[in-house]
Scaffold this motif. Structure first.
Motif, PDB file in Angstrom:
ATOM      1  N   GLY A  39      25.966 -36.964  13.540  1.00 37.53           N
ATOM      2  CA  GLY A  39      24.808 -37.537  14.402  1.00 37.53           C
ATOM      3  C   GLY A  39      25.533 -38.758  15.074  1.00 37.53           C
ATOM      4  N   ILE A  40      25.796 -38.582  16.448  1.00 38.47           N
ATOM      5  CA  ILE A  40      26.698 -39.629  17.214  1.00 38.47           C
ATOM      6  C   ILE A  40      25.801 -40.927  17.308  1.00 38.47           C
ATOM      7  CG2 ILE A  40      26.255 -38.826  19.559  1.00 38.47           C
ATOM      8  CD1 ILE A  40      29.591 -39.634  18.141  1.00 38.47           C
ATOM      9  N   LEU A  41      24.727 -40.876  16.964  1.00 39.53           N
ATOM     10  CA  LEU A  41      23.895 -42.035  17.089  1.00 39.53           C
ATOM     11  C   LEU A  41      23.753 -42.709  15.605  1.00 39.53           C
ATOM     12  CD1 LEU A  41      21.602 -41.685  20.300  1.00 39.53           C
ATOM     13  CD2 LEU A  41      23.736 -42.738  19.996  1.00 39.53           C
TER      14      LEU A  41
ATOM     15  N   PRO B 214      39.160 -40.208  16.208  1.00 39.10           N
ATOM     16  CA  PRO B 214      38.179 -40.720  17.264  1.00 39.10           C
ATOM     17  C   PRO B 214      37.644 -39.573  17.902  1.00 39.10           C
ATOM     18  CG  PRO B 214      40.612 -41.689  17.642  1.00 39.10           C
ATOM     19  CD  PRO B 214      40.669 -40.651  16.348  1.00 39.10           C
ATOM     20  N   VAL B 215      36.305 -39.734  18.101  1.00 43.91           N
ATOM     21  CA  VAL B 215      35.530 -38.821  18.678  1.00 43.91           C
ATOM     22  C   VAL B 215      35.868 -37.926  19.702  1.00 43.91           C
ATOM     23  CG1 VAL B 215      33.650 -40.039  20.041  1.00 43.91           C
ATOM     24  CG2 VAL B 215      32.969 -38.039  18.786  1.00 43.91           C
TER      25      VAL B 215
ATOM     26  N   ALA C 259      30.099 -45.435  15.181  1.00 48.38           N
ATOM     27  CA  ALA C 259      30.958 -46.433  14.374  1.00 48.38           C
ATOM     28  C   ALA C 259      30.019 -47.155  13.212  1.00 48.38           C
ATOM     29  CB  ALA C 259      31.393 -47.319  15.398  1.00 48.38           C
ATOM     30  N   ASP C 260      30.738 -47.671  12.203  1.00 47.19           N
ATOM     31  CA  ASP C 260      30.176 -48.570  11.445  1.00 47.19           C
ATOM     32  C   ASP C 260      31.296 -49.581  10.936  1.00 47.19           C
ATOM     33  OD1 ASP C 260      31.500 -47.805   9.030  1.00 47.19           O
ATOM     34  OD2 ASP C 260      30.361 -46.033   8.755  1.00 47.19           O
ATOM     35  N   SER C 261      30.591 -50.518  10.248  1.00 50.22           N
ATOM     36  CA  SER C 261      31.461 -51.741   9.802  1.00 50.22           C
ATOM     37  C   SER C 261      32.083 -51.949   8.420  1.00 50.22           C
ATOM     38  CB  SER C 261      30.570 -52.897  10.112  1.00 50.22           C
ATOM     39  OG  SER C 261      29.478 -52.854   9.312  1.00 50.22           O
TER      40      SER C 261
ATOM     41  N   ASP D 176      33.446 -44.540  16.961  1.00 50.62           N
ATOM     42  CA  ASP D 176      32.648 -43.531  17.005  1.00 50.62           C
ATOM     43  C   ASP D 176      33.544 -42.358  16.245  1.00 50.62           C
ATOM     44  OD1 ASP D 176      30.475 -44.560  17.804  1.00 50.62           O
ATOM     45  OD2 ASP D 176      30.424 -43.481  19.637  1.00 50.62           O
ATOM     46  N   THR D 177      33.071 -41.468  15.507  1.00 48.78           N
ATOM     47  CA  THR D 177      34.287 -40.598  14.532  1.00 48.78           C
ATOM     48  C   THR D 177      33.839 -39.177  14.455  1.00 48.78           C
ATOM     49  OG1 THR D 177      34.789 -42.490  13.390  1.00 48.78           O
ATOM     50  CG2 THR D 177      35.207 -40.297  12.363  1.00 48.78           C
ATOM     51  N   ALA D 178      34.805 -38.311  14.858  1.00 52.13           N
ATOM     52  CA  ALA D 178      34.648 -37.092  14.810  1.00 52.13           C
ATOM     53  C   ALA D 178      35.266 -36.644  13.406  1.00 52.13           C
ATOM     54  CB  ALA D 178      35.091 -36.134  15.749  1.00 52.13           C
ATOM     55  N   TYR D 179      34.860 -35.477  12.584  1.00 54.42           N
ATOM     56  CA  TYR D 179      35.347 -35.573  11.185  1.00 54.42           C
ATOM     57  C   TYR D 179      35.812 -33.848  11.342  1.00 54.42           C
ATOM     58  CZ  TYR D 179      33.351 -39.501   9.644  1.00 54.42           C
ATOM     59  OH  TYR D 179      33.010 -41.020   9.289  1.00 54.42           O
ATOM     60  N   ILE D 180      36.930 -33.523  10.809  1.00 52.20           N
ATOM     61  CA  ILE D 180      37.330 -32.054  10.639  1.00 52.20           C
ATOM     62  C   ILE D 180      37.628 -32.279   9.248  1.00 52.20           C
ATOM     63  CG2 ILE D 180      39.241 -30.611  11.089  1.00 52.20           C
ATOM     64  CD1 ILE D 180      39.352 -31.625  13.825  1.00 52.20           C
ATOM     65  N   ALA D 181      37.018 -31.006   8.549  1.00 52.80           N
ATOM     66  CA  ALA D 181      37.210 -30.668   7.154  1.00 52.80           C
ATOM     67  C   ALA D 181      37.813 -29.341   6.821  1.00 52.80           C
ATOM     68  CB  ALA D 181      35.917 -30.915   6.479  1.00 52.80           C
TER      69      ALA D 181
END
Ligand SMILES: Cc1cc2nc3c(=O)[nH]c(=O)nc-3n(C[C@H](O)[C@H](O)[C@H](O)COP(=O)(O)OP(=O)(O)OC[C@H]3O[C@@H](n4cnc5c(N)ncnc54)[C@H](O)[C@@H]3O)c2cc1C
Length: 430
Positions: free
Chosen positions: A123-125, A306-307, A339-341, A351-356
C-alpha cells in the motif's frame, strides 16, 4: 532440544531455553545468562528465514507473554505483550472495533518478532507494521526496564521499531491502530507488461496493490485491495477451503513436485498456476483479506528498492532468468509501501517497492537468489532483515541509512553484546 525455523533453513540446539512469563522473569533470565558470560537470542514465532532468531547459546522465548495489557479507546491505541501473535492481536482489536493499518501475508508471527525484522505489507500510502509502534517496554542486558515512547527517550523509538532483537527483550509494544475496516479484494490474471507499464498508476489508484509473477510466463496475478464502506461479501466457507487448502496447498504442492522432478515442465506448470491463482472478488474484514495460509514451506529473498525502479528491475530480472534458463515453480511477489523512519528499515526515507523471490524448501534456492540479488542491489536495494541475503555489515553500512545511528543505540543498550550471535556479528559487526 533442536530448534528450527518455519522454513527449515535454520537450526540450533540452544544450551538453555528460557520462557519468562513476566518482566521480572525476563530480568532474572537475562541476569543468569549474563553471569555465566553467555549470550541470548529472543525468539518470537520462528518465522524469519534468516538466522535473525537463531541462538548460539540461550534462547529466550516470549510465547508465554501474550494478550493485551492496555486499551486507550480515545486514541485507538493498544498495548500488547510481546508474544501476542498477529492473529490473536487482530481478533482482540476486532472486538474493540479496531485494526492494524496494514499487514503482511501471514499472521502467525509474534508482534515483537514481526516488528523486529521490518515486516511489511503493501500500500503506497501505508507503512510497515513497525511504523505503528508508538511506545515499547524492553529489558536491557543490564536488567533495566526501559520505557520508550513519544515522550520517554523518544530518540530510541526509531531503533526499537526495528531492533533485530539486539537492543533488549521487548516485553510489550503500544500500537496506534485504525478503526476496523473492510477490503474489497479483486484478483485477476493479466499481462505482466500491462502491470509494469502502469505500475505507479496502479499503486496510486489502489489502497493495497500487489502482484505475483510466474517465471517463464508473461502473466501477472494482481491483487487489488480497496477500503470500502459497503456490506461484506465474504467467500463461502467451502470457497475459502478450496482456495486455501486445495488450490494453494495440495494443488501447489503437486505442481512443485512435478516441477522439481521435471524442470522442463516448469514453464507449462507456471502457466497453469498463474491462471488458477486469482480468486475473483470478495469483501471481507481487512485482516482476513490481507493474510492467507502458507501451508507449503519455501525460502525467500526480498529487497526493497526505490518505488519507481520496479518496472526496470522486473524487466532485467525476467530477461536474466530467461538467459539463465531458470524457471522456479514458485511465484515472485511484488509490493510497495510508504517511506518510514525506522533506522534499519528497507523503506527509511523513501517510498519503496519490494521484489521477493521464493523457492520451494526442497529445492536449492542459491542459483535463484544469486541471480536475483545483484540485480536488486544495482537498483539501490536494501535487504529484508528477516529473509535470505548474502550481505555483511560493511556493505549494509553503505546501503542502510540509519545503520551507524542504530549501532550507537546498540552500544548504549548492549555494550557487552549479551544479545549477540554469529548472525548479528555478520550483519551488524562485533
Ligand atoms: C510464510 C511467511 C510469510 C511471511 N510474510 C511476510 C510478509 O508478508 N512481509 C514481511 O515483511 N515479512 C514476512 N515474513 C517474514 C516474517 O514476518 C519476519 O521474519 C518476522 O520477523 C517473523 O516474526 P516471528 O515472530 O516469527 O519472529 P522470529 O523470526 O522468531 O524473530 C525475528 C527477530 O525478532 C527478534 N525478537 C523476537 N521476539 C523479540 C522480543 N520479544 N524482543 C526483542 N526481539 C525479539 C528475534 O531475536 C529476531 O531477531 C514471512 C515469513 C514467513 C515464514
Amino acid at each position: 532440544m533442536i530448534w528450527s525455523n518455519w522454513a527449515r533453513s535454520q537450526r540450533a540446539e540452544p544450551r538453555e531455553v528460557l520462557s519468562p512469563a513476566t518482566v521480572d522473569d525476563v530480568r532474572r533470565s537475562i541476569a543468569r545468562v549474563r553471569e555465566r558470560g553467555g549470550t541470548i537470542r529472543p525468539l518470537g514465532s520462528g518465522h524469519s528465514f534468516s538466522a535473525a532468531a537463531r541462538p548460539d547459546d540461550a534462547q529466550l522465548r516470549v510465547d508465554a507473554m501474550r494478550g493485551l495489557v492496555a486499551h486507550d479507546a480515545e486514541r485507538g491505541r493498544v498495548t500488547a505483550l510481546a508474544g501476542t501473535t498477529i492473529r490473536e492481536l487482530s481478533a482482540l482489536l476486532a472486538d474493540r472495533g479496531l485494526a492494524l493499518d496494514n499487514l503482511g501475508d501471514i499472521d502467525r508471527q509474534s508482534i515483537a518478532g514481526a516488528i523486529s525484522t521490518g515486516t511489511h505489507g503493501t500500500g503506497i500510502l501505508h507503512r510497515s507494521i513497525g511504523a505503528s509502534v508508538v511506545a515499547a517496554t524492553l529489558v536491557t542486558a543490564a536488567g533495566a526496564v526501559v520505557r520508550v515512547s513519544e515522550t520517554e527517550q523518544p530518540e530510541l523509538l526509531d531503533a526499537v521499531r526495528l531492533g533485530l532483537g539486539v537492543l533488549g527483550v521487548l516485553v510489550d509494544v503500544t500500537l496506534q491502530c485504525v478503526p476496523a475496516f473492510a477490503l474489497e479484494a479483486i484478483e485477476a490474471t493479466v499481462d505482466l507488461d500491462a502491470v509494469l507499464d502502469d505500475w505507479m498508476g496502479l499503486l496510486e489508484r489502489t489502497d493495497h496493490f500487489e502482484f505475483y509473477w510466474f517465471a517463464g510466463t508473461e502473466l501477472a496475478v494482481t491483487k487489488s485491495n480497496s477500503r470500502v464502506e459497503g456490506p461484506l461479501e465474504p467467500r463461502s466457507a467451502i470457497g475459502r477451503f478450496l482456495d486455501e487448502r486445495v488450490l494453494t496447498d495440495v494443488g501447489h504442492r503437486a505442481l512443485l513436485t512435478v516441477g522439481a522432478l521435471l524442470p522442463s515442465a516448469s514453464r507449462a506448470l507456471n502457466q497453469v498456476a498463474a491462471r488458477g491463482m486469482a480468486r475473483g472478488r470478495f469483501v471481507e474484514p481487512s485482516h482476513s483479506v490481507f493474510v492467507a495460509e502458507r501451508a507449503v514451506r519455501f525460502r525467500e529473498l526480498e529487497y526493497g528498492i526505490p518505488v519507481e525502479a520496479l518496472p526496470d528491475a522486473m524487466r532485467e530480472l525476467t530477461a536474466a532468468l530467461r538467459r539463465a534458463d531458470l524457471t522456479p515453480t514458485f511465484p515472485f511477489e511484488m509490493r510497495a509501501t510508504a517511506a518510514d523512519s525506522a533506522l534499519l528499515s528497507t523503506a527509511r526515507g523513501r517510498d519503496t517497492a519490494y521484489i521477493a523471490a521464493h523457492r520451494w524448501w526442497r529445492e536449492d534456492p542459491r542459483p535463484l537468489f544469486e541471480l536475483v540479488e545483484p540485480i536488486l542491489l544495482a537498483h539501490d536495494g536494501r535487504p529484508h532483515w528477516g529473509k535470505h541475503h548474502s550481505l555483511r555489515a560493511p556493505q549494509l553500512a553503505e546501503l542502510v541509512p540509519g545503520f551507524a545511528e542504530f549501532l550507537d543505540v546498540r552500544n548504549r543498550l548492549d555494550p557487552e553484546r549479551v544479545f549477540a550471535s554469529e548472525w548479528t556479528r555478520r550483519v551488524l559487526g562485533d
